[in-house]
Design a protein around this motif. Structure first.
Motif, PDB file in Angstrom:
ATOM      1  N   ASN A  58      53.694  21.543  -2.827  1.00  0.00           N
ATOM      2  CA  ASN A  58      52.443  20.909  -2.426  1.00  0.00           C
ATOM      3  C   ASN A  58      51.547  21.706  -1.400  1.00  0.00           C
ATOM      4  OD1 ASN A  58      52.997  18.598  -4.060  1.00  0.00           O
ATOM      5  ND2 ASN A  58      54.075  17.644  -2.475  1.00  0.00           N
ATOM      6  N   VAL A  59      51.683  22.771  -1.120  1.00  0.00           N
ATOM      7  CA  VAL A  59      50.891  23.746  -0.268  1.00  0.00           C
ATOM      8  C   VAL A  59      49.929  24.520  -1.298  1.00  0.00           C
ATOM      9  CG1 VAL A  59      50.672  25.585   1.075  1.00  0.00           C
ATOM     10  CG2 VAL A  59      52.648  24.191   1.489  1.00  0.00           C
ATOM     11  N   PRO A  60      48.697  23.869  -1.331  1.00  0.00           N
ATOM     12  CA  PRO A  60      47.509  24.442  -2.142  1.00  0.00           C
ATOM     13  C   PRO A  60      46.889  25.533  -1.834  1.00  0.00           C
ATOM     14  CG  PRO A  60      46.715  22.654  -0.774  1.00  0.00           C
ATOM     15  CD  PRO A  60      48.000  22.877  -0.432  1.00  0.00           C
ATOM     16  N   THR A  92      47.863  34.072   0.901  1.00  0.00           N
ATOM     17  CA  THR A  92      47.416  33.121   1.985  1.00  0.00           C
ATOM     18  C   THR A  92      48.531  32.447   2.641  1.00  0.00           C
ATOM     19  OG1 THR A  92      45.212  32.965   0.986  1.00  0.00           O
ATOM     20  CG2 THR A  92      45.687  31.536   2.793  1.00  0.00           C
ATOM     21  N   TYR A  93      49.451  31.660   1.657  1.00  0.00           N
ATOM     22  CA  TYR A  93      50.502  31.029   2.034  1.00  0.00           C
ATOM     23  C   TYR A  93      51.430  31.984   2.947  1.00  0.00           C
ATOM     24  CZ  TYR A  93      55.264  29.206   1.384  1.00  0.00           C
ATOM     25  OH  TYR A  93      56.718  28.891   1.645  1.00  0.00           O
ATOM     26  N   TYR A  94      51.710  32.937   2.617  1.00  0.00           N
ATOM     27  CA  TYR A  94      52.674  33.977   3.127  1.00  0.00           C
ATOM     28  C   TYR A  94      52.265  34.353   4.657  1.00  0.00           C
ATOM     29  CZ  TYR A  94      55.574  38.053   3.979  1.00  0.00           C
ATOM     30  OH  TYR A  94      56.560  39.121   4.571  1.00  0.00           O
ATOM     31  N   LYS A 126      57.155  30.755  -2.404  1.00  0.00           N
ATOM     32  CA  LYS A 126      56.478  29.557  -2.761  1.00  0.00           C
ATOM     33  C   LYS A 126      56.738  28.978  -3.920  1.00  0.00           C
ATOM     34  CE  LYS A 126      51.473  27.849  -2.349  1.00  0.00           C
ATOM     35  NZ  LYS A 126      51.548  27.413  -3.536  1.00  0.00           N
ATOM     36  N   GLY A 127      57.994  29.011  -4.166  1.00  0.00           N
ATOM     37  CA  GLY A 127      58.749  28.666  -5.384  1.00  0.00           C
ATOM     38  C   GLY A 127      59.643  29.644  -6.192  1.00  0.00           C
ATOM     39  N   GLU A 160      52.567  36.712  14.472  1.00  0.00           N
ATOM     40  CA  GLU A 160      51.572  35.672  13.705  1.00  0.00           C
ATOM     41  C   GLU A 160      51.639  34.272  14.313  1.00  0.00           C
ATOM     42  OE1 GLU A 160      50.941  36.312   9.805  1.00  0.00           O
ATOM     43  OE2 GLU A 160      51.846  38.072   9.605  1.00  0.00           O
ATOM     44  N   VAL A 161      50.535  33.581  14.354  1.00  0.00           N
ATOM     45  CA  VAL A 161      50.675  32.203  14.640  1.00  0.00           C
ATOM     46  C   VAL A 161      51.173  31.480  13.608  1.00  0.00           C
ATOM     47  CG1 VAL A 161      49.114  30.397  15.589  1.00  0.00           C
ATOM     48  CG2 VAL A 161      48.721  32.741  16.472  1.00  0.00           C
ATOM     49  N   PRO A 162      52.171  30.680  13.706  1.00  0.00           N
ATOM     50  CA  PRO A 162      52.792  29.816  12.851  1.00  0.00           C
ATOM     51  C   PRO A 162      51.727  28.621  12.518  1.00  0.00           C
ATOM     52  CG  PRO A 162      54.343  30.206  14.348  1.00  0.00           C
ATOM     53  CD  PRO A 162      53.048  30.724  14.795  1.00  0.00           C
ATOM     54  N   HIS A 163      51.149  28.501  11.601  1.00  0.00           N
ATOM     55  CA  HIS A 163      50.268  27.103  11.187  1.00  0.00           C
ATOM     56  C   HIS A 163      50.834  26.116  10.190  1.00  0.00           C
ATOM     57  CE1 HIS A 163      46.992  29.232  13.138  1.00  0.00           C
ATOM     58  NE2 HIS A 163      47.166  30.329  12.235  1.00  0.00           N
ATOM     59  N   GLY A 164      52.130  26.574   9.805  1.00  0.00           N
ATOM     60  CA  GLY A 164      52.733  25.757   8.362  1.00  0.00           C
ATOM     61  C   GLY A 164      53.412  24.615   9.091  1.00  0.00           C
ATOM     62  N   PRO A 165      53.858  23.853   8.297  1.00  0.00           N
ATOM     63  CA  PRO A 165      54.273  22.525   8.247  1.00  0.00           C
ATOM     64  C   PRO A 165      55.758  22.801   8.770  1.00  0.00           C
ATOM     65  CG  PRO A 165      54.003  22.655   6.120  1.00  0.00           C
ATOM     66  CD  PRO A 165      53.489  23.843   6.441  1.00  0.00           C
TER      67      PRO A 165
END
Length: 194
Positions: free
Chosen positions: A18-20, A25-27, A105-106, A189-194
């Motif tokens: 569900n990460v859109p 960008t996700y990585y 991402k899958g 890197e600054v972790p922004h993820g869930p």
């Protein structure tokens, strides 16, 4: 004895799906945060093994992201099948699959890569049998073939689960030692993820 505890939150599978955003960008923006949480969950499995226990059914839908704390929590500890000579083999394979799913991402299968709509058509001539999973033979483990910006330290961990691997992980401790090296490469890197 069976312990039943309700854990409210999405599965890890649903969280990642569900990460859109596109993979790159996700990585760079989300994956470092996800990897931070995964490291804690993976260390829990290492500790479990050191206590002589086995999870036995490690999958993306058996890792719940708890709403109240954001912690990644394991469920379904009820299938303790052992591989002869390698009692933790099933768990190690599960950890590798979760890492692959998170990094990619899958999952990326040969079928998907060959699809006319696949953005990875140019990579097809470079793919070899040894780039795919030893156990799920159509699942690409060598993510650098389609995501060249993937860190080599991370791809090296994934390649221990590939058909072309010369060396396989014997323990969660070995897996975590290599993953720690990959993890440290993300610390800037600054972790922004869930």
């Amino acid at each position: 004895m069976r312990v039943i505890e309700r854990i409210a939150g999405p599965t890890f599978y649903d969280l990642v799906h569900n990460v859109p955003m596109d993979h790159e960008t996700y990585y760079y923006e989300v994956f470092p945060g996800i990897l931070t949480h995964l490291m804690k969950a993976f260390y829990a499995i290492k500790d479990l093994h050191q206590m002589g226990e086995i999870h036995g059914d490690i999958r993306n839908d058996h890792l719940i992201v708890e709403h109240t704390t954001g912690r990644y929590r394991w469920i379904d500890f009820d299938y303790t099948y052992e591989w002869p000579g390698q009692p933790h083999g099933v768990d190690l394979f599960g950890l590798g699959n979760i890492l692959l799913f998170a990094a990619g991402k899958g999952f990326h299968t040969l079928h998907d890569l060959k699809s006319p709509r696949s953005p990875f058509q140019a990579a097809l001539p470079t793919l070899r049998e040894e780039d795919f999973s030893l156990f799920i033979t159509n699942r690409l483990m060598n993510l650098k073939k389609i995501f060249p910006y993937l860190r080599e330290t991370l791809n090296k961990v994934l390649m221990h689960f590939a058909a072309g691997a010369d060396v396989f992980y014997e323990s969660a401790q070995e897996f975590m030692e290599d993953l720690e090296i990959a993890f440290r490469s993300f610390l800037w890197e600054v972790p922004h993820g869930p």
